[in-house]
Structure formats: C-alpha cells, structure tokens
Design a protein around this motif. Structure first.
Motif: not given
Length: 296
Positions: A18-21, A33-39
């Motif tokens: 997510i940080t990359k884009y 955002a990473a939490w929701y993407a991971f779950m």
C-alpha cells in the motif's frame, strides 16, 4: 502486468504494498488500509478492531484511577473520601464488567459494522477532516446526553430500578471501573444512546466514517469512566465549561440515589429541576421563599 502476482500474505507485506502505490496517504491511513487488506473481511476486521479498542480504552482509562485510589496524596480530591474502594470490590466489579463485555457488548459490536455499512458508513482511506469529525462527535454528545437523561430517569422509576438499575447503584461512592457495572438490560438500553446517534446521522446524511465512530466511543468511555472516578480536581473540565457534568455531578447521584440524571451535560437537570445536592436544595429553598414572599 504480472499475471502471476499474488498479494502479500502478511500484514506488513500489505503495508509495504500500500505504501508503494499510495504515497499520498499518511502513516496511520496506510496502517489502517493494510489491516483491512490483510483481513480480507470487513466485518471481521471491524469487529476485532472495535472490541480490542473498547477493551484497551476502558481498562486503560480505569487503571490510572485504581492507582490514584491507592495514593494517599489524592485522597483530598476524593469527593467521598471516607469510601475508598477495596481491591476485592475492584475485582468483583471487573469480573461483572468483563462478563458484560463478552456476552452483551461483543455481539452488538459485531453487528454494528453491517448495520452501519447498510446506511453508508465509510471504512476506507483517506480519513475525514478533523473539523468534520469534531462537529459530528459534538452532535453525538448532545444526542446521547438527551437519551441518557430520559432513559436514566425512567430507570429510577420503582419497578425498573428494582429489576434493572439497582445493580449499578451497588456502589454509593463510584469508581472508574464501575462505569459499566450494570445489568445486561441497562447496558443495552443506555448503550443504544451511544450507538444510535451515529447510525441515525449516517442514515440521514450518508456522511460518517468509522474512525469518527471510534473517536466518539473513546470520548464517551473517557466521559463515563471519569464521571464515575469519584474525584473532583481544581482542573476538572466543568470549571472551564460550567455546563459539563463530570464526577462532581454524577457522584452526588450515586450518593443520594436521585437527581443528576444526565451523562455529559447539566442542562436537562437544570431545565427540569432534577439537580441534586446541597447547592441544588439551597436554590430550591430560595425559589420557594421568593415565591411565598411574592404571594403574600
């Protein structure tokens, strides 16, 4: 395009991706955002995060008051300083509160996301502006206080008090941990005033982010725990905001078992003459005397 690309299978892998884009997002937004993407499951992601946040804030805010109760220096600020809760009372309270959290509040927290999302609540990034969240939370405070006043006052009606509210009044000198020491029915009744305003707001305006909801819950927990702390300091908020209720207002309610029904503000008790305590009694006597003198 890489046809064989697979998404990262770790939380920090998602964060890096997510940080990359999404360089325009701040660190907190990327973590979110990473939490929701991971779950990969919004209901599960929100449910876990909501319950963990509630427990962390509730006990995290209660523990300092437990420590203060053990420090003799602060006794001069204790409103009912002859009644310091014992470790046994604190533990008994904590057990009932934890039972209530897992059996009553956890199902409500789990159901909140699909219900709120149905009305259009946002969970993504970027987050709303601070001022937007601040005025929404201010509205929620006013609405919750109104619900709390009337529901709390109704719970002091004989049959409801005996069957529901009496548990909460077991401690005539309240302490922070006892803010949610109540019967399951009361937890649901008064909790409705915390949950319903944001959902109603979202249904009417379509403008609510779950982060605003979280900040509102944090503010509400701080208010409830501090109101039950039993301490009145020279720097207490009601000295700055005279309409704020605070511990001094609610402690009298627990001591006298009547009046001071509001949660956050004093205006409903003032307007409907349900203020309690020596000052309120004095004002009533003065009003009666003035009325009698005028009638003569």
């Amino acid at each position: 395009m890489n046809l064989f690309y697979t998404p990262p299978d770790t939380y920090w892998g998602q964060f890096d991706e997510i940080t990359k884009y999404n360089v325009h997002l701040n660190v907190f937004e990327r973590l979110w955002a990473a939490w929701y993407a991971f779950m990969q499951n919004d209901v599960l992601a929100t449910g876990i995060m909501s319950f963990a946040m509630h427990e962390f804030v509730y006990f995290g805010r209660s523990i300092p008051w437990m420590i203060i109760d053990r420090v003799p220096y602060f006794n001069k600020y204790k409103i009912q300083n002859q009644k310091i809760p014992t470790a046994q009372e604190q533990w008994k309270c904590a057990k009932l509160v934890l039972l209530s959290h897992f059996t009553v509040e956890l199902p409500q927290i789990w159901l909140f996301h699909p219900m709120a999302q149905y009305f259009g609540m946002a969970t993504g990034v970027p987050f709303p502006r601070f001022l937007t969240m601040a005025y929404q939370i201010a509205v929620f405070f006013v609405l919750e206080d109104t619900w709390h006043y009337w529901t709390h006052r109704a719970l002091h009606w004989g049959p409801l008090y005996k069957r529901i509210h009496k548990i909460h009044h077991q401690y005539s000198a309240p302490f922070g941990l006892a803010a949610e020491y109540a019967s399951p029915i009361e937890v649901m009744m008064l909790g409705f005033g915390t949950i319903a305003p944001p959902i109603l707001w979202c249904a009417i305006t379509g403008d609510l982010h779950i982060l605003t909801m979280y900040l509102w819950i944090v503010c509400r927990l701080f208010q409830a725990i501090d109101a039950h702390s039993g301490y009145e300091f020279p720097w207490s908020l009601h000295h700055l905001l005279p309409f704020w209720a605070g511990a001094e207002h609610h402690d009298v309610h627990h001591e006298r078992f009547i009046g001071n029904y509001s949660s956050s503000f004093r205006w409903w008790d003032y307007l409907l003459d349900t203020e309690s305590g020596p000052e309120a009694a004095k004002k009533r006597r003065e009003r009666r005397m003035a009325k009698d003198a005028k009638a003569q």
